[in-house]
Design a protein around this motif. Structure first.
Motif, PDB file in Angstrom:
ATOM      1  N   LEU A 189       0.816  -1.211   0.000  1.00 40.37           N
ATOM      2  CA  LEU A 189       0.000   0.000   0.000  1.00 40.37           C
ATOM      3  C   LEU A 189       0.851   1.262   0.000  1.00 40.37           C
ATOM      4  O   LEU A 189       1.975   1.273   0.487  1.00 40.37           O
ATOM      5  CB  LEU A 189      -0.902   0.034   1.232  1.00 40.37           C
ATOM      6  CG  LEU A 189      -1.993  -1.027   1.374  1.00 40.37           C
ATOM      7  CD1 LEU A 189      -2.736  -0.818   2.683  1.00 40.37           C
ATOM      8  CD2 LEU A 189      -2.949  -0.985   0.205  1.00 40.37           C
ATOM      9  N   ASN A 192      -1.280   7.019   1.394  1.00 32.24           N
ATOM     10  CA  ASN A 192      -2.635   7.530   1.195  1.00 32.24           C
ATOM     11  C   ASN A 192      -3.661   6.411   1.173  1.00 32.24           C
ATOM     12  O   ASN A 192      -4.774   6.563   1.695  1.00 32.24           O
ATOM     13  CB  ASN A 192      -2.710   8.338  -0.103  1.00 32.24           C
ATOM     14  CG  ASN A 192      -2.039   9.694   0.026  1.00 32.24           C
ATOM     15  OD1 ASN A 192      -1.907  10.230   1.128  1.00 32.24           O
ATOM     16  ND2 ASN A 192      -1.606  10.253  -1.096  1.00 32.24           N
ATOM     17  N   GLU A 193      -3.307   5.275   0.567  1.00 26.76           N
ATOM     18  CA  GLU A 193      -4.229   4.132   0.555  1.00 26.76           C
ATOM     19  C   GLU A 193      -4.463   3.609   1.961  1.00 26.76           C
ATOM     20  O   GLU A 193      -5.600   3.274   2.336  1.00 26.76           O
ATOM     21  CB  GLU A 193      -3.662   3.028  -0.336  1.00 26.76           C
ATOM     22  CG  GLU A 193      -3.719   3.351  -1.817  1.00 26.76           C
ATOM     23  CD  GLU A 193      -2.961   2.360  -2.674  1.00 26.76           C
ATOM     24  OE1 GLU A 193      -3.332   2.181  -3.848  1.00 26.76           O
ATOM     25  OE2 GLU A 193      -1.978   1.766  -2.166  1.00 26.76           O
ATOM     26  N   THR A 196      -6.746   6.160   3.863  1.00 26.23           N
ATOM     27  CA  THR A 196      -8.149   6.037   3.458  1.00 26.23           C
ATOM     28  C   THR A 196      -8.798   4.814   4.098  1.00 26.23           C
ATOM     29  O   THR A 196      -9.940   4.861   4.570  1.00 26.23           O
ATOM     30  CB  THR A 196      -8.247   5.931   1.925  1.00 26.23           C
ATOM     31  OG1 THR A 196      -7.708   7.114   1.338  1.00 26.23           O
ATOM     32  CG2 THR A 196      -9.696   5.757   1.475  1.00 26.23           C
TER      33      THR A 196
END
Length: 316
Positions: A189, A192-193, A196
């Protein structure tokens, strides 16, 4: 008198079928099995009442049928329940993940019930599974931490995979020699992933993501940081030391804190490699007193910290 439906059905079933149904019912109720029905046949003449001698050992006539009797019969007939009746093919794949999620969830519940001071940190986030697990366990903090600031979930990762491997301990380890662990490995990942994913579970105000190498990002923590739970998934000896040496040096780890090592039994569980070697060196260096609270899943273990040199007093 009209027979009940249950009696009518029972009388209409073959004896062997009725026996099986009654056996299942008694097993569920924790009772011994019923008497096995005898095959219908004409009574033997009196002259044949005594059977011929046999080498087979017969149970004493006065011994009642018990669960032991049934168990031994099933064993002899090779009818013991197979493992797949408990763990099917899907469980084979996800059972370790279930065990990891269970342990991390119970660890969060423990630090709340024991009122251990501090936040929750994860070093090495990979695909976000354990970060989400920790976040899910933290959703109840508003009820279980009514008189304290809510815990923050602090997530540390390079988001570039494993670092370049230069430490002698790591270079001699089985996982590095085989290529299982190498520079750039375990990268999944982006920051930002991950953000989120986790901020959909607990509010953004409760999440901190530290992007970079452990040796650099741990320095960003303020001196009053306290950690009640650490999940370490950094694989390497060098990464373990980069993350945890500063935590012990600066007194971040609270009394009663839990440390979970994800890769404890990697490298053929060699005590001179990886997280096992790092923990032994940390214990010696900081005079750590801790309880080994057992392994979980297939390669992980956990400790509860009682004291160490440099531990700071509790501050409420």
């Amino acid at each position: 008198m009209t027979k009940s439906l249950k009696v009518a059905i029972a009388e209409g079933l073959p004896p062997q079928t009725l026996f099986k149904l009654r056996s299942i019912k008694r097993a569920l109720m924790g009772q011994p099995p019923p008497e096995r029905p005898q095959a219908a046949e004409a009574p033997a003449p009196a002259s044949e009442a005594v059977s011929a001698p046999t080498d087979e050992v017969q149970p004493a006539a006065h011994e009642p049928r018990t669960r032991q009797t049934e168990a031994l019969e099933r064993l002899d007939a090779h009818k013991i329940s197979a493992p797949y009746l408990f763990f099917d093919v899907d469980d084979v794949l996800i059972l370790p993940a279930k065990e990891i999620a269970r342990t991390l969830t119970l660890s969060v519940m423990y630090i709340n019930s024991a009122d251990v001071k501090g936040d929750i940190a994860e070093f090495g986030t990979m695909g976000g599974f354990t970060a989400r697990t920790l976040a899910n366990a933290m959703v109840f903090d508003p009820r279980y931490q009514p008189n304290h600031p809510l815990r923050t979930l602090r997530l540390f990762d390079s988001f570039e995979g494993l670092p370049e491997i230069t430490d002698k301990v790591d270079l001699e380890s089985q996982h590095v020699k085989s290529g299982t662990w190498s520079k750039g490995g375990c990268r999944i990942l982006s920051a930002n992933e991950l953000r989120t994913m986790v901020e959909a579970i607990i509010p953004p105000s409760r999440v901190r993501i530290y992007e970079g190498w452990f040796s650099d990002t741990v320095k960003q923590l303020p001196d009053d940081t306290r950690l009640a739970l650490i999940h370490f998934d950094g694989d390497l000896y060098s990464s373990t030391m980069d993350a945890l040496v500063p935590c012990f040096e600066r007194g971040f780890i609270s009394k009663g804190a839990v440390i979970c090592f994800d890769d404890w039994n990697c490298n053929e569980a060699d005590p001179d490699a990886g997280e096992r070697k790092a923990w032994a060196d940390l214990v010696s260096r900081f005079n750590i007193v801790a309880s080994h609270s057992g392994d979980y899943a297939i390669q992980s273990t956990k400790f509860i910290i009682h004291s160490y040199r440099g531990m700071k007093p509790r501050m409420d």
